[in-house]
Motif scaffolding. Structure first.
Motif, PDB file in Angstrom:
ATOM      1  N   ALA A  41       0.812  -1.218   0.000  1.00 14.47           N
ATOM      2  CA  ALA A  41       0.000   0.000   0.000  1.00 14.47           C
ATOM      3  C   ALA A  41       0.844   1.266   0.000  1.00 14.47           C
ATOM      4  N   ASP A  42       1.934   1.276   0.760  1.00 15.77           N
ATOM      5  CA  ASP A  42       2.776   2.478   0.789  1.00 15.77           C
ATOM      6  C   ASP A  42       3.436   2.726  -0.556  1.00 15.77           C
ATOM      7  N   ARG A  43       3.900   1.676  -1.214  1.00 16.21           N
ATOM      8  CA  ARG A  43       4.508   1.833  -2.542  1.00 16.21           C
ATOM      9  C   ARG A  43       3.472   2.258  -3.578  1.00 16.21           C
ATOM     10  N   ILE A  44       2.276   1.703  -3.479  1.00 20.73           N
ATOM     11  CA  ILE A  44       1.213   2.054  -4.415  1.00 20.73           C
ATOM     12  C   ILE A  44       0.816   3.520  -4.231  1.00 20.73           C
ATOM     13  N   ALA A  45       0.698   3.957  -2.995  1.00 22.34           N
ATOM     14  CA  ALA A  45       0.384   5.364  -2.738  1.00 22.34           C
ATOM     15  C   ALA A  45       1.473   6.275  -3.306  1.00 22.34           C
ATOM     16  N   ALA A  46       2.734   5.904  -3.104  1.00 22.26           N
ATOM     17  CA  ALA A  46       3.847   6.713  -3.614  1.00 22.26           C
ATOM     18  C   ALA A  46       3.851   6.757  -5.143  1.00 22.26           C
ATOM     19  N   LEU A  47       3.593   5.639  -5.776  1.00 25.19           N
ATOM     20  CA  LEU A  47       3.552   5.614  -7.240  1.00 25.19           C
ATOM     21  C   LEU A  47       2.364   6.402  -7.775  1.00 25.19           C
ATOM     22  N   ALA A  48       1.247   6.348  -7.075  1.00 23.66           N
ATOM     23  CA  ALA A  48       0.075   7.129  -7.492  1.00 23.66           C
ATOM     24  C   ALA A  48       0.386   8.622  -7.433  1.00 23.66           C
ATOM     25  N   ILE A  49       1.083   9.039  -6.388  1.00 20.28           N
ATOM     26  CA  ILE A  49       1.475  10.449  -6.283  1.00 20.28           C
ATOM     27  C   ILE A  49       2.453  10.800  -7.410  1.00 20.28           C
ATOM     28  N   LYS A  50       3.434   9.948  -7.626  1.00 19.77           N
ATOM     29  CA  LYS A  50       4.439  10.193  -8.670  1.00 19.77           C
ATOM     30  C   LYS A  50       3.789  10.353 -10.047  1.00 19.77           C
ATOM     31  N   HIS A  51       2.803   9.501 -10.329  1.00 17.39           N
ATOM     32  CA  HIS A  51       2.145   9.525 -11.637  1.00 17.39           C
ATOM     33  C   HIS A  51       0.900  10.414 -11.661  1.00 17.39           C
ATOM     34  N   ARG A  52       0.651  11.095 -10.530  1.00 19.39           N
ATOM     35  CA  ARG A  52      -0.464  12.039 -10.422  1.00 19.39           C
ATOM     36  C   ARG A  52      -1.806  11.382 -10.720  1.00 19.39           C
ATOM     37  N   ILE A  53      -2.024  10.209 -10.113  1.00 19.98           N
ATOM     38  CA  ILE A  53      -3.273   9.474 -10.270  1.00 19.98           C
ATOM     39  C   ILE A  53      -4.001   9.490  -8.926  1.00 19.98           C
ATOM     40  N   PRO A  54      -5.138  10.181  -8.828  1.00 16.43           N
ATOM     41  CA  PRO A  54      -5.900  10.154  -7.581  1.00 16.43           C
ATOM     42  C   PRO A  54      -6.322   8.716  -7.271  1.00 16.43           C
ATOM     43  N   THR A  55      -6.029   8.259  -6.067  1.00 11.16           N
ATOM     44  CA  THR A  55      -6.239   6.857  -5.726  1.00 11.16           C
ATOM     45  C   THR A  55      -7.000   6.725  -4.415  1.00 11.16           C
ATOM     46  N   PHE A  56      -7.962   5.810  -4.403  1.00 12.70           N
ATOM     47  CA  PHE A  56      -8.697   5.527  -3.176  1.00 12.70           C
ATOM     48  C   PHE A  56      -8.690   4.027  -2.927  1.00 12.70           C
ATOM     49  N   SER A  57      -9.002   3.648  -1.687  1.00  8.50           N
ATOM     50  CA  SER A  57      -8.896   2.256  -1.309  1.00  8.50           C
ATOM     51  C   SER A  57      -9.888   1.889  -0.219  1.00  8.50           C
TER      52      SER A  57
END
Length: 85
Positions: A41-57
């Protein structure tokens, strides 16, 4: 709404999956946790921020880790059964 499913079979594929996902320029990403990916989850959140993709879970800690928002019961409520009342 168009759903673009992306499967993550191995943790080592995470960067490649996000690169392919980012090319599609999604409006949002739903991260559905399970026992095989909750530790990412932490890596996914970081990658979402890097790629500017709003992400929810559905994982209650996801927003704390950097995700945009979470929707679901807390782990405390899940294990105590308080979400059933």
């Amino acid at each position: 709404m168009t759903v673009l499913p992306f499967a993550l079979k191995f943790p080592s594929e995470l960067d490649a999956v996000f690169s392919a996902l980012a090319e599609q320029r999604p409006d949002t990403l739903q991260f559905i946790t399970d026992s095989g990916n909750v530790d990412l989850a932490d890596r996914i959140a970081a990658l979402a921020i890097k790629h500017r993709i709003p992400t929810f879970s559905n994982y209650s800690q996801f927003a704390i880790l950097g995700g945009l928002l979470t929707y679901g019961t807390t782990e405390r409520d899940l294990f105590t059964g308080r979400h059933l009342t």
